[in-house]
Design an enzyme around this catalytic site. Structure first.
Site, short mmCIF file in Angstrom:
data_model
loop_
_atom_site.label_atom_id
_atom_site.label_comp_id
_atom_site.label_asym_id
_atom_site.label_seq_id
_atom_site.Cartn_x
_atom_site.Cartn_y
_atom_site.Cartn_z
CE LYS A 30 43.68 27.65 45.99
NZ LYS A 30 42.38 28.31 45.77
CG ASN A 31 42.10 27.62 42.12
OD1 ASN A 31 41.74 27.29 43.25
ND2 ASN A 31 42.54 28.84 41.84
NE ARG A 100 33.16 34.14 46.16
CZ ARG A 100 32.75 33.87 44.95
NH1 ARG A 100 33.34 32.91 44.26
NH2 ARG A 100 31.77 34.55 44.40
CB CYS A 124 35.65 36.84 49.95
SG CYS A 124 36.36 37.23 48.38
NE ARG A 129 36.28 35.65 44.60
CZ ARG A 129 37.10 34.68 44.98
NH1 ARG A 129 37.62 34.70 46.17
NH2 ARG A 129 37.38 33.70 44.17
N PRO A 130 30.29 38.39 43.42
CG PRO A 130 29.26 39.75 41.83
CD PRO A 130 30.54 39.56 42.59
CG ASP A 132 25.98 38.34 38.64
OD1 ASP A 132 27.05 38.26 39.27
OD2 ASP A 132 25.91 38.84 37.51
CD GLN A 133 27.18 36.70 34.54
OE1 GLN A 133 27.02 36.15 33.44
NE2 GLN A 133 26.57 37.82 34.86
CB THR A 170 32.72 33.90 36.09
OG1 THR A 170 32.68 32.91 37.14
CG2 THR A 170 31.46 33.76 35.27
CB VAL A 171 37.46 30.71 36.90
CG1 VAL A 171 38.02 29.30 37.07
CG2 VAL A 171 38.45 31.60 36.16
CB THR A 172 33.80 29.14 40.21
OG1 THR A 172 33.60 30.51 40.49
CG2 THR A 172 35.06 28.66 40.90
CG ASP A 313 44.73 33.40 41.53
OD1 ASP A 313 44.09 34.31 42.06
OD2 ASP A 313 44.23 32.30 41.21
CB ILE A 335 40.46 39.73 37.86
CG1 ILE A 335 41.29 39.49 36.59
CG2 ILE A 335 39.47 38.59 38.08
CD1 ILE A 335 40.52 39.35 35.30
NE ARG A 405 41.37 29.59 51.36
CZ ARG A 405 41.33 30.56 50.45
NH1 ARG A 405 41.66 31.78 50.77
NH2 ARG A 405 40.95 30.32 49.23
N1 EPU Z 1 31.94 37.70 38.96
C1 EPU Z 1 30.69 38.27 38.90
N2 EPU Z 1 29.59 37.45 38.88
C2 EPU Z 1 29.69 36.10 38.92
C3 EPU Z 1 30.96 35.52 38.98
C4 EPU Z 1 32.08 36.35 38.99
O1 EPU Z 1 30.55 39.51 38.84
O2 EPU Z 1 28.65 35.42 38.91
C5 EPU Z 1 33.14 38.57 38.94
C6 EPU Z 1 34.00 38.43 40.18
O3 EPU Z 1 33.51 39.23 41.23
C7 EPU Z 1 35.35 38.88 39.67
C8 EPU Z 1 35.35 38.34 38.23
O4 EPU Z 1 33.97 38.14 37.90
O5 EPU Z 1 35.43 40.26 39.66
C9 EPU Z 1 36.09 37.04 38.01
O6 EPU Z 1 35.73 36.12 39.02
P1 EPU Z 1 35.71 34.54 38.79
O7 EPU Z 1 34.32 34.07 38.93
O8 EPU Z 1 36.45 34.20 37.53
O9 EPU Z 1 36.55 34.06 40.03
P2 EPU Z 1 36.26 32.75 40.85
O10 EPU Z 1 35.78 31.72 39.92
O11 EPU Z 1 35.49 33.08 42.05
C10 EPU Z 1 38.60 31.61 40.48
C11 EPU Z 1 39.71 31.11 41.35
C12 EPU Z 1 40.41 32.29 42.00
C13 EPU Z 1 40.96 33.19 40.88
C14 EPU Z 1 39.83 33.61 39.94
C15 EPU Z 1 40.30 34.41 38.74
C16 EPU Z 1 38.90 28.96 42.07
C17 EPU Z 1 38.37 28.11 43.15
N3 EPU Z 1 39.15 30.23 42.37
O12 EPU Z 1 37.72 32.35 41.33
O13 EPU Z 1 41.49 31.77 42.74
O14 EPU Z 1 41.55 34.34 41.44
O15 EPU Z 1 39.13 32.45 39.45
O16 EPU Z 1 41.23 33.69 38.02
O17 EPU Z 1 39.12 28.48 40.96
C18 EPU Z 1 43.08 31.76 44.48
O18 EPU Z 1 43.40 30.61 44.16
O19 EPU Z 1 43.77 32.46 45.30
C19 EPU Z 1 41.89 32.37 43.91
C20 EPU Z 1 41.29 33.42 44.47
#
Ligand code: EPU
Length: 429
Positions: A30-31, A100, A124, A129-130, A132-133, A170-172, A313, A335, A405
């Site tokens: 999915k991701n 998201r 969420c 989950r901001p 800002d980055q 941050t992944v996304t 996850d 995380i 989902r």
């Molecule tokens: N964060 C910030 N600022 C940002 C971005 C992230 O403070 O601009 C924080 C988040 O709040 C969190 C940490 O950084 O505390 C890591 O978040 P990340 O951005 O890596 O998470 P994501 O990209 O929103 C993806 C997966 C999630 C998975 C996380 C961590 C996708 C679509 N989603 O989310 O998957 O848990 O990485 O590996 O790729 C799931 O599939 O159930 C799921 C939630």
């Protein structure tokens, strides 16, 4: 093909006790699929993505793409897309609120239109989950950013390559940066990036499209081009779905063979499963057999970390597993700040869990008992299914749209392994 999507109030009814046995095919990730589907916005040429699972998140991503003007159709596991004529640069709230990952449209829309308007994802259930980055990176690349009426507005006269250090991994955020900078002429450098297998899968796609990308440690060098090409790509197997079935095999004292799985992506999960008493064997045909190699489940400590660490996850699924281990385990969630909501539901099933800040102390109990429980997020729901599989009596899991989902036909797959699990339309019993 049967539709996976139905009412948000559907439930699963599970009779616990079956030992799961047999073969199961793991779906595409999915991701991985999500950012790759959004990458198709970067080119006017046709693209095809193979191994895209049939999930609610994917349906939502495709409906956002359709709203933007992308034409797409699905044939079995493949999705064919054309973003030749886009008609909008706005990701509306109705869609972003459901998923998201819609924020992954920001980078490609900014690249394509020099403008993007994307609804703020908001809070969420697994934390604040901001974004800002993401925003900082876009600003560095030349975009003006403002937030008005709940929408992030991005616009740029011209876009430029950047040298950027992420404050946190941050992944996304990394994916959005890759999506934008692959389309910006010149050489960008990103430091402290996420290196999850899904990020690397997106990099493969962007390279096929014509960007030059190199990764060393946590630094990415991107040579972008505005003339990105169409691509064909097969997404990697879903490592979290695979990990979930592995836990199911160990918990039920079963013997499951997984097809379409990449063990390299699961190293940290496999090492913990082995500590807990799982036998894991790679078979000559590439499939992976998981079984109980000990008479009981052993406790362990789990610390979630960015890849290659233990994935957040898989944290909820391990909480179910460790609930019935012989002894006490500690699970620390590093995380997300609010990802223990399943603990209360598992406790209602008889688990002994106490939360101390970001650590959960799980004291193994002899047995869990079926009752009515509520899904709170995707992985939390998976942990309840796992608990239901071994609980004494009947477990009713409400609000299972969370599972829709992220787990393709999980009930069918579990039934094929011998589980007693039925989907009830609406509130049911
Ligand atoms: N964060 C910030 N600022 C940002 C971005 C992230 O403070 O601009 C924080 C988040 O709040 C969190 C940490 O950084 O505390 C890591 O978040 P990340 O951005 O890596 O998470 P994501 O990209 O929103 C993806 C997966 C999630 C998975 C996380 C961590 C996708 C679509 N989603 O989310 O998957 O848990 O990485 O590996 O790729 C799931 O599939 O159930 C799921 C939630």
């Amino acid at each position: 093909m049967k539709s996976i999507i139905s009412s948000s109030s559907d439930s699963y009814v599970i009779e616990g006790g079956a030992r799961l046995k047999g073969r199961v095919r793991i779906s595409g990730s999915k991701n991985s699929s999500l950012p790759i589907l959004f990458a198709t916005l970067l080119t006017r040429e046709p693209c095809s993505v193979e191994g895209v699972p049939e999930l609610l998140d994917i349906t939502n991503a495709l409906s956002l793409l359709r709203h933007l003007g992308t034409e797409s159709y699905r044939v079995s596991e493949s999705v064919y897309l054309s973003s030749e004529r886009l008609v909008s640069y706005e990701a509306p709230h109705e869609i972003v609120r459901k998923m998201r990952a819609s924020i992954l449209s920001m980078g490609p829309l900014l690249a394509r239109f020099k403008r993007a308007v994307v609804s703020m994802p908001g809070g969420c259930s697994i934390g604040l989950r901001p974004v800002d980055q993401h925003v900082k990176l876009f600003e560095k690349a030349g975009a003006d950013v403002s937030v008005r009426h709940g929408y992030i507005h991005l616009s740029a006269k011209s876009l430029k390559p950047v040298e950027f250090d992420f404050d946190i991994i941050t992944v996304t955020g990394t994916e959005n940066a890759l999506l934008l900078l692959s389309a910006v002429e010149g050489r960008s450098i990103l430091r402290n990036v996420a290196i999850e297998p899904e990020v690397l899968d997106l990099i493969e796609v962007l390279k096929k499209m014509g960007a030059r990308i190199e990764l060393s440690d946590r630094t990415l060098e991107i040579e972008g081009t505005p003339f990105l090409r169409g691509f064909h790509h097969k997404v990697i197997p879903d490592r979290i779905e695979a990990g979930t079935f592995m836990v199911a095999s160990l918990m039920t004292d079963g013997d499951i063979t997984l097809e379409n799985v990449n063990l390299e992506h699961l190293a940290s999960v496999c090492s913990k499963l082995s500590e807990c008493g799982a036998g894991i064997e790679e078979l000559p045909d590439g499939s992976v057999r998981v079984f109980r190699s000990s008479s009981e489940i052993y406790p362990t400590n789990v610390n979630t970390q960015e890849y290659p660490g233990f994935p957040t996850d898989m944290q909820a699924q391990f909480m179910s597993l460790l609930s019935v281990a012989r002894g006490t385990s500690e699970i620390t969630e590093n995380i997300f700040e609010n990802r223990f909501q399943h603990a209360a539901e598992l406790t209602r099933m008889g688990a002994n869990i106490s939360i101390h800040g970001k650590t959960a102390v799980v004291r193994g109990v002899e047995r869990l008992y079926g009752t009515e429980v509520f899904s709170t997020d995707l992985r939390a729901s998976a942990s309840l299914v796992l608990a239901g599989l071994i609980a004494e009596g009947t477990t009713v899991i409400r609000d299972i749209y969370h599972l829709d989902r992220g787990y393709e036909r999980i009930d069918e797959k579990l039934r094929s392994l011998g589980a007693s699990i039925q989907r009830l339309q609406g509130e049911g019993i």
